[in-house]
Scaffold this active site. Structure first.
Site, PDB file in Angstrom:
ATOM      1  N   TYR A 189      40.612  42.986  38.297  1.00  0.00           N
ATOM      2  CA  TYR A 189      41.889  43.523  37.817  1.00  0.00           C
ATOM      3  C   TYR A 189      41.690  44.864  37.129  1.00  0.00           C
ATOM      4  CZ  TYR A 189      46.372  43.837  35.401  1.00  0.00           C
ATOM      5  OH  TYR A 189      47.587  44.259  34.933  1.00  0.00           O
ATOM      6  N   SER A 190      40.710  44.941  36.235  1.00  0.00           N
ATOM      7  CA  SER A 190      40.437  46.209  35.551  1.00  0.00           C
ATOM      8  C   SER A 190      40.069  47.294  36.549  1.00  0.00           C
ATOM      9  CB  SER A 190      39.318  46.021  34.524  1.00  0.00           C
ATOM     10  OG  SER A 190      39.741  45.193  33.460  1.00  0.00           O
TER      11      SER A 190
END
Length: 258
Positions: free
Chosen positions: A157-158
């Site tokens: 996600y990051s």
């Protein structure tokens, strides 16, 4: 004159959550709206509410995770707006917080598709309309591109949110010659229905621990609201920000400075 009067805004994921609040605040500032989301029932409900603000509201139901649908979607958007799109808000996205060994390829693909490829392809296909209006693009990112939280694995996600921040800066550089501005908002934790559902899974001890974390992690001592993000979006979409491009605006109560 209202700050967005005379402008048409396309907002993905605009039927609920932060996307809907951005749409609502845009409408209060005079913008005509086209909302793109998957759930037809939510779109219908959102349209009913937003039309009461006296602006034009159209909706398009589309599963943006199906990248093959993008050309048809953008052709529909161009047809409905006669090529007059002033603001594109790339709000749709998805997050899975899985440990690296447990992250499946299908979940990775979904995050890459919705968080990176969809914004990229929408910008690419709508570029002629944005050039014609000297419009602007607003990408909704997150603090997870800059700050990690112990106990919450966020590698994929990051990665995708870091990518959208980099894309924002690169496109600001590339599209500036066409007088197109490209910016992003990176919110901290925001009090949304999804966030509240997450809180509801906690027992009293966990909830107290989280409240203590917020007090220590956020200089302002509390999380944000959807309106905090929406008001920033209005500014960046308006002519008041006519000399602002390539900016990743942290709306996070100071979270990323600690």
């Amino acid at each position: 004159m209202k700050r967005l009067e005379g402008k048409t805004a396309v907002i993905t994921g605009g039927s609920d959550g932060i996307g809907f609040t951005i749409a609502s605040t845009f409408a209060e500032n005079g913008a005509s709206l086209i909302l793109v989301a998957r759930n037809q029932e939510k779109l219908f409900h959102a349209k009913q509410i937003l039309q009461r603000k006296g602006v034009s509201v159209e909706t398009i139901s589309a599963d943006l995770n199906n990248l093959a649908s993008i050309p048809h979607l953008t052709a529909t958007l161009l047809e409905r707006t006669n090529g007059q799109i002033h603001v594109l808000v790339n709000n749709v996205g998805v997050a899975y917080f899985k440990p690296l060994p447990d992250l499946s390829v299908s979940l990775l693909d979904e995050m890459v598709n919705l968080n990176i490829k969809v914004p990229f392809l929408l910008i690419q296909h709508l570029l002629p309309a944005l050039r014609a209006t000297r419009g602007n693009i607003l990408n909704i990112s997150t603090y997870w591109s800059q700050k990690m939280i112990a106990g919450r694995p966020s590698s994929a996600y990051s990665m995708t949110r870091g990518a959208i921040n980099t894309l924002t800066k690169a496109l600001a550089n590339e599209l500036g010659e066409f007088h197109i501005r490209v910016n992003a908002i990176a919110p901290g934790s925001v009090d949304t229905s999804t966030f509240r559902k997450w809180l509801d899974t906690m027992n009293q001890e966990q909830l107290l621990e989280y409240q203590n974390y917020v007090q220590s992690a956020y200089p302002l001592g509390h999380i944000g609201s959807e309106e905090d993000v929406a008001h920033a979006a209005v500014y960046l979409a308006s002519d008041e920000a006519k000399w602002v491009t390539g900016t990743i605006l942290n709306i996070d109560g100071g979270l990323t400075v600690r």
